[in-house]
Design an enzyme around this catalytic site. Structure first.
Site, short mmCIF file in Angstrom:
data_model
loop_
_atom_site.label_atom_id
_atom_site.label_comp_id
_atom_site.label_asym_id
_atom_site.label_seq_id
_atom_site.Cartn_x
_atom_site.Cartn_y
_atom_site.Cartn_z
N ARG B 223 0.86 -1.17 0.00
CA ARG B 223 0.00 0.00 0.00
C ARG B 223 0.90 1.23 0.00
O ARG B 223 2.09 1.14 0.26
CB ARG B 223 -0.92 0.03 1.22
CG ARG B 223 -0.16 0.19 2.53
CD ARG B 223 -1.10 0.12 3.73
NE ARG B 223 -1.91 1.31 3.85
CZ ARG B 223 -1.69 2.28 4.74
NH1 ARG B 223 -0.67 2.21 5.58
NH2 ARG B 223 -2.48 3.34 4.79
N GLU B 265 5.44 6.75 1.19
CA GLU B 265 5.95 5.46 1.65
C GLU B 265 5.31 4.34 0.84
O GLU B 265 4.09 4.23 0.81
CB GLU B 265 5.61 5.24 3.13
CG GLU B 265 6.32 6.17 4.07
CD GLU B 265 5.86 5.99 5.51
OE1 GLU B 265 6.43 6.66 6.37
OE2 GLU B 265 4.93 5.19 5.78
N LYS B 317 0.04 14.62 10.28
CA LYS B 317 1.07 14.54 9.25
C LYS B 317 2.08 15.69 9.36
O LYS B 317 3.02 15.77 8.56
CB LYS B 317 0.43 14.48 7.85
CG LYS B 317 -0.30 13.13 7.65
CD LYS B 317 -0.83 12.94 6.26
CE LYS B 317 -1.61 11.64 6.11
NZ LYS B 317 -0.76 10.43 6.05
#
Ligand code: FES
Lengths: 179, 346, 306
Positions: B223, B265, B317
């Site tokens: 993912r 990522e 974040k």
């Protein structure tokens, strides 16, 4: 303000309950003794079986590792452990028990007393006992650290993170930690 | 495939840069004009030729520089790489998986020669040619997990599976988005995710854990996740926050396009056969906003995503203070035209 | 699923036979971890069976996979198929190794208790424990000596009809802190061991068990699959999962033994009694979910989301 129960890594405390066991070990500080008394009140048989380590004026927290070594040296599976008192005492005792190989499922804990926490500075790794404010000053590196709810059972500590890293010197007024 | 490795740095003068090819293959993580936290798992079985999904462990132009940066971080703080005592077998699993994959996927860069337990590993880009005994730690300069992850881009969490849960019991973590291996090591899946807002209430972690526990040897999954970083810095750890924190406040409307990076990522998940553990590589890709907007679709979409992101996610974040400036910058590249579905450039 | 050749069939005891599978080209098979099982596919007449068996060969040895199968004359037929129809030379399909009964490598000591054919998962774990230099104690309990399938020098053998039954309380009471207990055998034996351990104060996180939960036969019943608009009859010797597969309805699975959770299916309507036979669902889920790999139904109508 910060509270100890808001996220999944925070320790969970429940009222101590009697449980079947072959041997019983109870560790408490002065405030925690009331929880131990209540536990034994529910099940006097447990009280007769139990070894009680009382941490306080005559046996300060630093005596805990040696006392636990002694209590565990002959222990066998079937031992159940009950912890009661400050977050710092519970966390330290639990970390030592886990390091000795005792599964977490054999340990119950009940928080009694102040909201003080055992903290680790993520920058210099210094452990601070009995932290009562957010932010607090790291006794190792002197930084002002924000008290994060993130908790490591292995270290027995919450995480302290520099509060003014982005804006050096901009440190909010410390607030008392609450339960 | 020949790759020319960049001479560049991820600290100090921040000379990190993406070539035109690297920009085109950047794993832009948004397949629509909005973002909501989700698990969005898919099989990790190759992908478009040339994309970062093609190889099992992608090697790109930043490889050599990233490995140099990892070595610097480890020399300053060896605790970025740790393995609890019961994780050594899993470490060998990791070494075997990466060596066999890289030797197959990049035969011009890596070679693995196996004669029983006698293994010879050749890593051309890093100039390594070592012979060792598989499953014998004394024949390697480091533990097996550390040895191979000093030669592989991305962070690595090695998870032990027991009690119906996953435990982060080993890892190599030098390019993390603000989490500490030294603090989190030994935690279970729910504990180490505790700081993520929203997801717990949504039951996302329950479902994700169930999925991960059932990953089998032949079904790796992947993912994408993302965050924002000021400057192309790999080591944004909590440990070094006092070093990079002030940089977050150094953005101006003039330097933003160059200094603000989207950090993506590529997370993948692998069943480890010998230990029954799970390998969780977290590969980090960085792109400056000025490079990102050279793909018009990405410029439009990213503006909409950042503009509409819920406050708590922007806080988590780490870019809430800079959001107005970022939105302002990106709005210049959003003419309101519709965007095509999917992540790829048009 | 990979196609392998059955290369060897050796009786280990009157009821237990060992089967060895190898790649038809001699290629190495994926290594695995001790306690893992494989699914073995059997074309038994017009029924396609998939039964799980523990791997008993050394996990690090990819030259072949070995399983041991006990003949169950009361079962649905899988073990009979293996004993009677599977012959060396035959090609059969096997799944990837999956481990739902792995060792907890954080343990200070491993106490392994096997009842009868329940010895099988431990056979894969013993070489692993030996290699790790781990401390372990293996108790192998059988009713009579002819049940013994393997000669294990490191094991303590308890034969009940010879009067050498295991002193369970004694064994459980003598284990150092950090011991993990693993038990495999009949449902009754597992329950007895776990109950005693709990009564003596062992915490649940130190207790591990694997029951050979072959889907037991039962009365035939009907199930309506809402998404595929089909109503199926599940035969007496068939599981609901097998019936779904036979009807071409896609249903996920992993263990086929009610343990892994993979086949969990929503129940949309139920006029009758679900016979839950799994180890997966929590009590509060049992009125709205079913595990088709093992569970059955009695009543008027069952509608599931498949
Ligand atoms: S397939 Fe594992 S529980 Fe049904």
């Amino acid at each position: 303000m910060t509270s100890a129960h808001s996220i999944a890594s925070s320790p969970r405390y429940a009222p101590l309950e009697p449980r079947a066991c072959s041997a019983a070990l109870m560790i408490a500080d002065d405030a925690g003794m009331a929880a131990i008394d209540a536990l034994i009140g529910q099940n006097p048989e447990l009280g007769r079986k139990a070894t009680i380590l009382r941490i306080g004026a005559t046996a300060p927290p630093d005596t805990l590792p040696a006392a636990l070594d002694g209590a565990l040296s002959q222990a066998r599976m079937g031992l159940q452990v009950w912890l009661a008192g400050s977050q710092g005492l519970i966390a330290r005792a639990q970390a030592l028990l886990l390091a000795a190989g005792l599964p977490k499922g054999a340990i119950q804990s009940e928080h009694r007393g102040t909201a003080a926490r055992r903290m680790q500075c993520v920058h210099c790794k210094t452990l601070a006992e009995g932290v009562t404010t957010d932010p607090y000053t790291c006794p190792g590196c002197g930084r002002a650290l924000f008290v994060r709810d993130h908790f490591s059972a292995r270290l027995g500590a919450f995480q302290g993170v520099c509060i003014d890293a982005e804006t050096p010197g901009d440190i909010p007024e410390p607030q008392e930690l609450r339960l | 495939m020949t790759i020319t490795f960049n001479k560049e740095s991820f600290r100090g003068d921040y000379s990190y840069h993406n070539s035109a090819t690297a920009i085109r293959r950047f794993p832009f993580p948004f397949d629509r004009d909005e973002y909501m936290y989700s698990v969005n798992m898919e099989p990790h079985k190759g992908g478009r030729p040339g994309s970062v999904f093609e190889a099992r462990f992608d090697v790109d132009e930043h490889y050599v520089a990233e490995m140099e940066d990892r070595a610097i971080t480890l020399s300053r703080d060896p605790m970025r790489c740790q393995s609890l005592p019961h994780m050594t077998l899993a470490g060998w699993d990791v070494l075997e998986l990466i060596m066999t994959s890289k030797a197959q996927d990049y035969p011009d860069l890596f070679e693995l020669h196996r004669d029983g337990n006698r293994w010879r590993w050749v890593n051309r880009p890093l100039g390594i040619d070592d012979t060792f005994t598989f499953l014998d730690e004394t024949t390697l300069p480091y533990g097996p997990m550390e040895y191979i992850t000093r030669q592989t881009q991305g962070d690595f969490a090695v998870l032990d599976q027991r009690e119906g849960n996953l435990w982060m019991d080993a890892g190599m973590v030098t390019s993390q988005a603000d989490w500490s291996l030294d603090f989190d090591i030994g935690m279970n899946f729910f504990e180490w995710h505790a700081p993520v807002p929203r997801a717990a209430e949504m039951g996302i972690f329950q479902r994700a854990l169930k999925f991960l526990l059932n990953i089998q040897q032949d079904t790796p999954a992947r993912r994408l996740n993302w965050t924002m970083t000021v400057n192309p810095r790999l080591d944004t750890s909590p440990e070094t926050y006092p070093e990079w924190g002030p940089e977050k406040r150094s953005l101006t409307p003039e330097n933003l396009g160059q200094k603000q990076y989207l950090r993506v990522e590529l997370q993948s998940f692998w069943r480890l056969p010998r230990s029954n553990g799970l390998l969780f590589p977290i590969r980090c890709y960085l792109i400056s906003l000025q490079d990102l907007v050279t793909v018009p679709k990405w410029g439009r979409r990213f503006h909409r995503v950042i503009r509409d992101l819920p406050e708590d996610l922007a806080t988590y974040k780490g870019f809430i203070v800079n959001r107005p400036m970022i939105v302002d910058y990106l709005s210049r590249f959003d003419d309101g035209a519709p965007t095509s579905p999917g992540i790829w450039p048009d | 699923m990979i196609q392998l050749r059955l290369t060897d069939k050796t009786p280990l005891s009157p009821r237990i036979t060992r089967f060895r599978f190898q790649h038809p080209d001699g290629a190495p098979l994926p290594v695995f971890s001790g306690g893992a099982h494989v699914m073995v596919e059997m074309q038994d007449g017009d029924i396609l069976r998939r039964n799980a068996y523990s791997l008993i060969s050394d996990p690090q040895d990819g030259s072949g996979y070995e399983i041991a199968v006990q003949r169950e004359d009361q079962g649905r037929g899988g073990s009979r198929f293996m004993h009677e129809q599977a012959q060396p030379g035959m090609l059969m399909r096997l799944g990837q190794p999956v481990n739902l009964f792995g060792l907890n490598l954080t343990a200070r000591k491993h106490l392994l208790i096997a009842g009868g054919v329940g010895i099988t998962p431990f056979l894969g774990q013993i070489p692993e424990l030996d290699r790790l230099g781990a401390d372990y104690e293996l108790r192998y309990c059988v009713r009579s000596r002819d049940e013994v399938a393997v000669d294990l020098p490191g094991a303590q053998l308890h034969v009940s009809d010879e009067g050498s039954r295991m002193d369970l309380d004694g064994v459980l009471g003598a284990q150092p802190i950090g011991t993990h207990l693993y038990v495999c055998g009949s449902a009754r034996m597992i329950a007895a061991v776990l109950d005693r351990a709990t009564a003596l104060g062992w915490p649940p996180d130190a207790l591990h068990s694997e029951e050979f939960l072959a889907p037991a036969p039962g009365e035939p019943f009907d199930v309506h699959c809402a998404r595929s608009h089909k109503t199926l009859t599940v035969g007496a010797h068939q599981s609901m999962l097998e019936a779904l597969e036979a009807a071409g309805i896609d249903a996920p699975w992993l263990c086929r033994g009610g343990a892994c959770g993979q086949c969990e299916t929503d129940v949309l309507a139920c006029d009758g009694q679900i016979d839950h036979r799994d180890h997966w669902l929590h009590d509060d889920e049992r009125n709205r979910k079913i595990m088709p790999c093992v569970s059955r139904f009695r009543g008027q109508l069952l509608t599931i989301d498949r």
